[in-house]
Write an enzyme that holds these catalytic residues in place. Structure first.
Site, PDB file in Angstrom:
ATOM      1  N   GLY A 226      -7.024   2.177   0.620  1.00 19.07           N
ATOM      2  CA  GLY A 226      -6.901   2.967  -0.595  1.00 19.07           C
ATOM      3  C   GLY A 226      -7.079   4.463  -0.443  1.00 19.07           C
ATOM      4  N   GLY A 266      -3.302   1.850   4.691  1.00 18.86           N
ATOM      5  CA  GLY A 266      -1.844   1.864   4.784  1.00 18.86           C
ATOM      6  C   GLY A 266      -1.319   3.272   4.578  1.00 18.86           C
ATOM      7  CB  CYS A 332      23.835   2.922 -13.422  1.00 22.03           C
ATOM      8  SG  CYS A 332      25.323   3.439 -12.587  1.00 22.03           S
ATOM      9  CD  GLU A 333      18.429   0.979 -14.339  1.00 28.33           C
ATOM     10  OE1 GLU A 333      17.776   1.210 -15.381  1.00 28.33           O
ATOM     11  OE2 GLU A 333      19.075  -0.063 -14.156  1.00 28.33           O
TER      12      GLU A 333
HETATM   13  C1  LIG Z   1      -2.118  -2.566  -0.067  1.00 22.69           C
HETATM   14  C2  LIG Z   1      -3.368  -3.041   0.504  1.00 22.69           C
HETATM   15  C3  LIG Z   1      -4.086  -2.226   1.382  1.00 22.69           C
HETATM   16  C4  LIG Z   1      -3.664  -0.832   1.762  1.00 22.69           C
HETATM   17  O1  LIG Z   1      -3.747   0.072   0.714  1.00 22.69           O
HETATM   18  P1  LIG Z   1      -3.503   1.647   0.975  1.00 22.69           P
HETATM   19  O2  LIG Z   1      -3.752   2.251  -0.357  1.00 22.69           O
HETATM   20  O3  LIG Z   1      -2.095   1.803   1.408  1.00 22.69           O
HETATM   21  O4  LIG Z   1      -4.482   2.092   1.986  1.00 22.69           O
HETATM   22  C5  LIG Z   1      -5.249  -2.745   1.927  1.00 22.69           C
HETATM   23  N1  LIG Z   1      -5.677  -3.986   1.621  1.00 22.69           N
HETATM   24  C6  LIG Z   1      -5.003  -4.794   0.780  1.00 22.69           C
HETATM   25  C7  LIG Z   1      -5.522  -6.141   0.502  1.00 22.69           C
HETATM   26  C8  LIG Z   1      -3.833  -4.347   0.189  1.00 22.69           C
HETATM   27  O5  LIG Z   1      -3.180  -5.144  -0.659  1.00 22.69           O
END
Ligand SMILES: *Cc1c(COP(=O)(O)O)cnc(C)c1O
Length: 380
Positions: A226, A266, A332-333
Site C-alpha cells: 500500500g 506493488g 467511445c466513453e
Molecule cells: C494489491 C495488493 C498488494 C499490493 O498493493 P500496493 O498498493 O500495490 O502496494 C499487497 N497485498 C495484497 C493482498 C494486495 O491485494
C-alpha cells in the site's frame, strides 16, 4: 531530473508502454537497502505489473512474490520465484487455484474467511498436505486513500472482521490440514499518510497478544502493501521513501524474537518506471474546451476513468506557450479522459505525449474494448 524518452524510441509506433529498467533497478536497490537491516521480507505484488522482464529484475533483487490468482501463482513460478517465497491472497480463490498453489507447495495462503479455510483444509487433505495459512484480518483501519482502493474497513469485502476472529481461530481446531503461521493485513493502496501504518501495527500487536493468550505463537506477521508514490511530481521523487515506511513498523510493531515480518509492495516498486507514450491525433477546440485527443485511451490506462486518478502529463514535442487542455482518448466513453484543464505547451497533431507513473496498475488493466490492439511494451 527531467524525463526524457530514449532517442531510439521516437519512431516507435504509439501508443506504447516504456519501462525504464535502470530506474527499476535503483528502486529495488533502495528498497532492499531499507528492508534488509530490519530483516523484512519483501514480496512483490504481481498484480501491479506482471511483465516477465520486470519480474526478472525483481526476482534478481531477491524479492518474493505476492499473488492474488492462480494465474499469478503460475506466472511467479514461470518467472523463477521459489515456491517458498510465494504468498497467495484473495477473497475468492477457486478450487483449481488452491489446488495449483498447494501442488506447488507455496509458502503461505492468506485466508480471508471460514468457508475458505474449510475448502483449503479439504483440498490440502486431498493432496496429503498441510497448508500454511495466515489469517487476513480486516483491522478496520482507515487508510486515508481513495474509497475504491481502501480495503481494511468493516464495509470492505476483504479479510476477517475482528468480531469474527475468535470463531475463526476456534474453527482451526477442527481443520487438521491447516497450520496457522501468521496474521496478515492489507488495508489499501496509494497510502501516503504513514501514520496509518502505526495504527495498523497497534491493531496487529493487540491481536498477536490475544492469539498468544489462546496458545498460538506466530512465526510470521504480514503487514501487506500500500505504500504510495508521488503522482503529482514524479521527477521530484522517482523512488519512494522506503526507509520511512519500514521505520514505521520497526518503531510500532511488537515483533517477537525471531519473528519474520513480511511486506507486499506493488505500486511503490514499479509505478515510477513506467510511462505510457502516446501521440496527439487531433486538437479540437470548441468555445468552452480545447481537447487534445490522444491515440491512447482508457483501454491502455484505465486509472483516471476508474478512480479519477491523477497522472502527470507532458508534451515531449512542444516548447510553446502553455494553454489548458482536456486530454482525452479515442474510446467511445465520456469517462475516457486522462485530465481536464491541464496546462500543456501549445499542442498540435503528432506531438508525443508522456503519461507518467504508469508502471503499476496500467498495462495489467488494459483491455481490448473497441477491438483495440494491445499496446507494445518496450524496455530500456
Ligand atoms: C494489491 C495488493 C498488494 C499490493 O498493493 P500496493 O498498493 O500495490 O502496494 C499487497 N497485498 C495484497 C493482498 C494486495 O491485494
Amino acid at each position: 531530473m527531467t524525463f526524457q524518452l530514449p532517442g531510439q524510441l521516437a519512431t516507435q509506433p504509439t501508443p506504447f508502454y516504456y519501462y525504464d529498467l535502470a530506474l527499476l533497478d535503483q528502486t529495488l536497490t533502495a528498497l532492499q537497502a531499507a528492508a534488509q537491516p530490519g530483516n523484512f521480507q519483501v514480496h512483490y505484488a504481481l498484480k501491479a505489473n506482471f511483465n516477465l522482464p520486470i519480474l526478472a529484475r525483481i526476482k534478481a533483487h531477491g524479492l518474493g512474490a505476492d499473488c492474488v490468482s492462480g494465474g499469478e501463482v503460475q506466472r511467479a513460478l514461470e518467472a523463477g520465484f521459489a515456491p517458498d517465497h510465494i504468498v497467495f491472497a484473495g477473497v475468492g480463490k477457486s478450487d483449481a487455484e488452491i489446488n495449483l498453489a498447494l501442488a506447488a507447495d507455496i509458502f503461505c495462503f492468506n485466508a480471508e474467511s471460514v468457508p475458505e479455510l474449510q475448502v483449503l483444509n479439504e483440498l490440502a487433505g486431498g493432496q496429503g498436505r498441510r497448508a500454511r495459512v495466515a489469517l487476513r484480518i480486516n483491522p478496520n483501519v482507515d487508510a486515508h486513500t481513495h474509497p475504491h482502493i481502501t480495503t481494511g474497513l468493516d464495509a470492505n469485502k476483504f479479510g476477517i472482521s475482528l468480531q469474527d476472529l475468535a470463531g475463526v481461530v476456534d474453527s482451526l481446531d477442527s481443520l487438521p490440514h491447516l497450520e496457522l503461521v501468521g496474521l496478515h493485513a492489507h488495508i489499501g493502496s496509494q497510502i501516503t499518510e504513514l501514520h496509518v501504518f502505526a495504527e495498523l501495527s497497534a491493531k496487529l500487536n493487540e491481536l498477536q497478544s490475544w492469539l498468544e493468550g489462546r496458545g498460538h505463537q506466530l512465526p510470521h506477521l504480514n503487514v501487506g502493501g500500500g505504500l504510495g508514490i508521488n503522482y503529482q511530481d514524479p521527477d521530484a521523487q522517482p523512488i519512494p521513501d522506503f526507509a520511512a515506511y519500514f521505520g514505521m513498523f520497526t518503531q510500532h510493531l511488537a515483533r517477537r524474537p525471531g519473528q519474520q515480518v513480511h511486506v507486499e509492495l506493488g505500486r511503490a516498486v514499479v509505478a515510477q518506471c513506467g510511462t505510457l507514450v502516446s501521440r496527439v491525433l487531433y486538437v479540437k477546440e470548441s468555445q468552452q474546451v480545447r481537447f487534445a485527443i490522444l491515440d491512447a485511451g482508457m483501454t491502455e490506462l484505465i486509472r483516471p476513468a476508474l478512480y479519477g486518478s491523477h497522472h502527470h502529463i507532458q508534451n515531449l514535442s512542444s516548447q510553446g506557450v502553455a494553454l489548458p487542455y482536456d486530454i482525452v482518448g479515442p474510446i467511445c466513453e465520456s469517462s475516457d479522459t486522462f485530465a481536464k484543464g491541464t496546462l500543456l505547451p501549445e499542442t498540435k497533431r503528432g506531438d508525443l505525449i508522456a503519461i507518467r507513473s504508469a508502471g503499476a496498475y496500467g498495462e495489467v488493466m488494459s483491455s481490448g474494448y473497441n477491438l483495440r490492439e494491445k499496446a507494445a511494451a518496450v524496455y530500456q
